[in-house]
Design a protein around this motif. Structure first.
Motif, PDB file in Angstrom:
ATOM      1  N   HIS A   1      36.102 -12.485  63.470  1.00  0.00           N
ATOM      2  CA  HIS A   1      36.137 -12.750  64.911  1.00  0.00           C
ATOM      3  C   HIS A   1      34.935 -13.571  65.365  1.00  0.00           C
ATOM      4  CE1 HIS A   1      39.005  -9.154  65.808  1.00  0.00           C
ATOM      5  NE2 HIS A   1      39.627 -10.190  65.277  1.00  0.00           N
TER       6      HIS A   1
ATOM      7  N   GLN B   1      31.943 -10.433  74.056  1.00  0.00           N
ATOM      8  CA  GLN B   1      31.767 -11.866  74.310  1.00  0.00           C
ATOM      9  C   GLN B   1      33.086 -12.633  74.248  1.00  0.00           C
ATOM     10  OE1 GLN B   1      29.075 -13.469  75.312  1.00  0.00           O
ATOM     11  NE2 GLN B   1      27.643 -11.781  75.135  1.00  0.00           N
ATOM     12  N   THR B   2      33.999 -12.221  73.389  1.00  0.00           N
ATOM     13  CA  THR B   2      35.264 -12.944  73.269  1.00  0.00           C
ATOM     14  C   THR B   2      36.271 -12.556  74.346  1.00  0.00           C
ATOM     15  OG1 THR B   2      36.071 -11.350  71.633  1.00  0.00           O
ATOM     16  CG2 THR B   2      35.056 -13.371  70.798  1.00  0.00           C
ATOM     17  N   THR B   3      36.110 -11.383  74.953  1.00  0.00           N
ATOM     18  CA  THR B   3      37.054 -10.971  75.997  1.00  0.00           C
ATOM     19  C   THR B   3      36.530 -11.246  77.394  1.00  0.00           C
ATOM     20  OG1 THR B   3      36.206  -8.696  75.998  1.00  0.00           O
ATOM     21  CG2 THR B   3      38.125  -9.166  74.613  1.00  0.00           C
TER      22      THR B   3
END
Length: 146
Positions: free
Chosen positions: A67, A128-130
């Motif tokens: 990820h 951080q990705t959401t």
């Protein structure tokens, strides 16, 4: 042959026209606090990550690396590389997300709290990705060509 006769013969007619072109630039900025989004021993904030680390820790490591954009097999090299992969990934994560710290601090945490460090990195990547960017600026510029 005159220019008019040439146009009629070839079927090409030229008109003077203005061409408008629009250039759009998008600038995205995120607000960074300089700290990790969760604490080192903050496993209760994300029980899924905690359970994954408890039941299949290598799966958590590989998923986190994937990820984050690294090869998913990189964490499996940690035992052979004296934990260098974990230290490098943590440092890279701090740099990408604007988190304060040092390489020596990363190495100390990885050596002393290996599983907690990986859980914190997994939570940070997930956060951080959401999370959505804080501000989006659109700059539009029109160019007129005659």
């Amino acid at each position: 042959m005159s220019r008019r006769q040439e146009k009629e013969r070839t079927g090409i007619y030229f008109r003077s026209m203005a061409v408008h072109q629009q250039q759009i630039t998008t600038v995205t900025t995120t607000q960074r606090s300089g700290d990790w989004s969760t604490g080192l021993c903050d496993c209760c904030s994300d029980m899924g990550t905690c359970c994954c680390a408890l039941w299949c820790f290598p799966c958590l490591q590989c998923q986190t690396a994937s990820h984050f954009g690294w090869c998913l097999c990189m964490p499996l090299l940690d035992p052979c590389a004296f934990l260098a992969v974990s230290c490098c990934m943590r440092s890279s994560m701090r740099e990408r997300y604007g988190i304060q710290g040092s390489t020596c601090g990363d190495a100390a945490l990885v050596c002393c709290c290996y599983v907690c460090t990986w859980c914190q990195m997994a939570r940070e990547v997930k956060t951080q990705t959401t999370s959505c960017p804080q501000q989006v600026h659109v700059v539009t510029q029109q160019v007129r060509m005659a």
